[in-house]
Design a protein around this motif. Structure first.
Motif, mmCIF file in Angstrom:
data_model
loop_
_atom_site.group_PDB
_atom_site.id
_atom_site.type_symbol
_atom_site.label_atom_id
_atom_site.label_comp_id
_atom_site.label_asym_id
_atom_site.label_seq_id
_atom_site.Cartn_x
_atom_site.Cartn_y
_atom_site.Cartn_z
ATOM 1 N N GLY A 1 -1.506 -6.156 -7.504
ATOM 2 C CA GLY A 1 -0.782 -7.281 -7.054
ATOM 3 C C GLY A 1 0.721 -7.160 -6.949
ATOM 4 N N PHE A 2 1.460 -7.483 -5.793
ATOM 5 C CA PHE A 2 2.924 -7.115 -5.280
ATOM 6 C C PHE A 2 3.357 -8.603 -6.105
ATOM 7 N N ASP A 3 4.310 -8.576 -6.887
ATOM 8 C CA ASP A 3 5.096 -9.571 -7.267
ATOM 9 C C ASP A 3 6.462 -9.947 -7.107
ATOM 10 N N VAL A 4 6.240 -10.886 -5.794
ATOM 11 C CA VAL A 4 7.595 -11.072 -5.121
ATOM 12 C C VAL A 4 8.768 -11.649 -5.822
ATOM 13 N N ALA A 5 9.086 -10.948 -6.966
ATOM 14 C CA ALA A 5 9.760 -11.297 -8.101
ATOM 15 C C ALA A 5 11.212 -10.329 -7.933
ATOM 16 N N GLN B 1 11.787 -7.183 1.076
ATOM 17 C CA GLN B 1 9.436 -7.272 0.806
ATOM 18 C C GLN B 1 10.159 -6.975 2.250
ATOM 19 N N VAL B 2 10.430 -7.979 3.901
ATOM 20 C CA VAL B 2 9.959 -7.821 4.671
ATOM 21 C C VAL B 2 9.705 -6.807 5.138
ATOM 22 N N GLN B 3 11.281 -5.574 4.522
ATOM 23 C CA GLN B 3 11.536 -4.033 4.778
ATOM 24 C C GLN B 3 10.573 -3.163 4.517
ATOM 25 N N GLY B 4 10.167 -3.139 3.307
ATOM 26 C CA GLY B 4 9.002 -2.815 3.127
ATOM 27 C C GLY B 4 7.366 -2.383 3.131
ATOM 28 N N ARG B 5 7.067 -3.796 4.143
ATOM 29 C CA ARG B 5 6.101 -3.751 4.147
ATOM 30 C C ARG B 5 5.754 -3.304 5.826
ATOM 31 N N GLN C 1 -3.558 6.349 5.082
ATOM 32 C CA GLN C 1 -3.931 5.599 5.828
ATOM 33 C C GLN C 1 -4.796 4.272 5.694
ATOM 34 N N GLU C 2 -5.678 4.510 4.167
ATOM 35 C CA GLU C 2 -6.643 3.723 3.153
ATOM 36 C C GLU C 2 -6.090 2.894 2.302
ATOM 37 N N LEU C 3 -4.371 3.913 2.191
ATOM 38 C CA LEU C 3 -3.375 3.410 1.166
ATOM 39 C C LEU C 3 -2.615 2.563 1.890
ATOM 40 N N PHE C 4 -2.221 2.540 2.551
ATOM 41 C CA PHE C 4 -1.293 1.510 3.684
ATOM 42 C C PHE C 4 -2.434 0.388 4.417
ATOM 43 N N ARG C 5 -3.160 0.534 4.674
ATOM 44 C CA ARG C 5 -4.460 -0.031 5.169
ATOM 45 C C ARG C 5 -4.268 -1.086 3.703
ATOM 46 N N ARG C 6 -4.528 -0.891 2.475
ATOM 47 C CA ARG C 6 -4.708 -1.199 1.209
ATOM 48 C C ARG C 6 -3.428 -2.724 1.223
ATOM 49 N N ILE C 7 -2.548 -1.856 1.376
ATOM 50 C CA ILE C 7 -1.119 -2.104 0.966
ATOM 51 C C ILE C 7 -0.791 -3.132 1.578
ATOM 52 N N ALA D 1 0.109 -7.148 0.501
ATOM 53 C CA ALA D 1 1.808 -8.176 0.892
ATOM 54 C C ALA D 1 0.881 -9.225 1.431
ATOM 55 N N ALA D 2 -0.207 -9.408 2.057
ATOM 56 C CA ALA D 2 -0.671 -10.799 2.608
ATOM 57 C C ALA D 2 -1.088 -11.629 1.910
#
Length: 322
Positions: A36-40, A67-71, A117-123, A127-128
């Motif tokens: 998962g994403f580590d928000v650190a 993080q906002v821009q990356g999402r 597309q599937e990868l970015f849906r998962r990402i 992130a959420a």
């Protein structure tokens, strides 16, 4: 002479197939790997987010901005690949009863875009899970795809080529060199870059092939379409920059002055314009190909359309390039 200039189109299509087979990757096995994403960690490097233009942000706030821009960065590529995949299905039909090597290269391209597309849906889902609630990706994906697909093939391939060359530049010149980024986010764009490097070659081949079919009047209309697409992209960036600014300000954990809030909004829009438009049209690989396909008058029209966007990013010189 550039090595690509010495190769025949069929050789370049064949090389794309060979590389596609060799680097083929799986979303779960190779990219996400149960992480998962580590928000650190940051998601995007400072050279892309342009946080140096917001000196009043703390270290934690700079990380949240990243993080906002990356999402949004991941979601924006998910949107782009929606219409790119559809267009490549159409382009592939031109090769169906012709060059079967070109057909396989384009079909592999299409399959990989579906995987992206599937990868970015998962990402987005990951992130959420780790970021504050309230984030909104504003552009209506299907409506945008339908609008783009209504334009000429020449203009769509020009836009696609520009965007996919940008992915190469952003990863190799910025993300790859930044050890402070989220390991998962960095891997997402490492594996994305591996396949997009072949896609950009196919974009170039198909754009040149389509250009050869056009007379002067058709190319004139195609340039008009490209100008409309650039304007539409800028409109989407304005929409998303506003939403992302509100999300950032709501979750930064402290109040900002009116002047600071205005700077955050302006900074996000300028960063997005740099990421998705200016860094592409300024990239020599793209600009050289574009100028080889259009005449001086058409170049002046494109330059005039881009001028207001480019001027907004000129003051980024003081912060350096990516």
């Amino acid at each position: 002479m550039n090595i690509h200039q010495a190769e025949l189109p069929s050789q370049r299509y064949a090389k794309c197939i060979e590389v596609s087979r060799r680097i083929r990757w799986d979303i779960d096995r190779d990219v996400i790997r149960a992480r998962g994403f580590d928000v650190a960690h940051k998601f995007l490097p400072d050279g892309l987010t342009e946080v140096a233009r917001l000196p009043f942000l703390s270290e934690d706030e700079r990380r949240l901005m990243s993080q906002v821009q990356g999402r949004t960065y991941a979601n924006m590529f998910r949107l782009v690949e929606r219409f790119v995949g559809a267009k490549m299905l159409e382009v592939g039909r031109d090769h169906a009863l012709g060059d079967q090597i070109a057909l396989e290269a384009v079909m592999r391209f299409t399959e990989e875009e579906l995987k992206h597309q599937e990868l970015f849906r998962r990402i987005e889902m990951l992130a959420a899970e780790n970021m504050p609630a309230g984030y909104r990706f504003m552009p209506p994906t299907d409506d945008v795809a339908n609008f783009v697909l209504g334009k000429s093939t020449w203009a769509i391939l020009a836009l696609t080529c520009c965007i996919e060359i940008v992915t190469q530049v952003h990863y190799r010149q910025s993300m790859e060199l930044d050890d402070s980024l989220s390991p998962l986010f960095k891997d997402v764009f490492l594996f994305h870059w591996k396949e997009e490097s072949q896609h950009a070659i196919i974009d170039e081949l198909e754009w040149v092939r389509d250009d050869a079919k056009l007379d002067d009047m058709a190319r004139h209309r195609a340039v008009d379409d490209l100008i409309e697409l650039i304007g539409a992209v800028d409109g989407l960036l304005q929409l998303q920059a506003t939403a992302d600014a509100e999300y950032f300000l709501a979750n930064a954990g402290r109040p900002f002055t009116e002047h600071e809030q205005a700077d955050v909004r302006a900074g996000l829009l300028d960063a997005y314009r740099w990421q998705y438009i200016v860094s592409g049209v300024e990239e020599p690989r793209f600009s050289k190909l574009l100028t080889s396909l259009i005449d001086e008058r058409q170049g002046e029209r494109l330059g005039a359309a881009l001028a207001p966007i480019v001027r907004r990013t000129l003051n980024r010189e003081m912060f350096g390039r990516i």
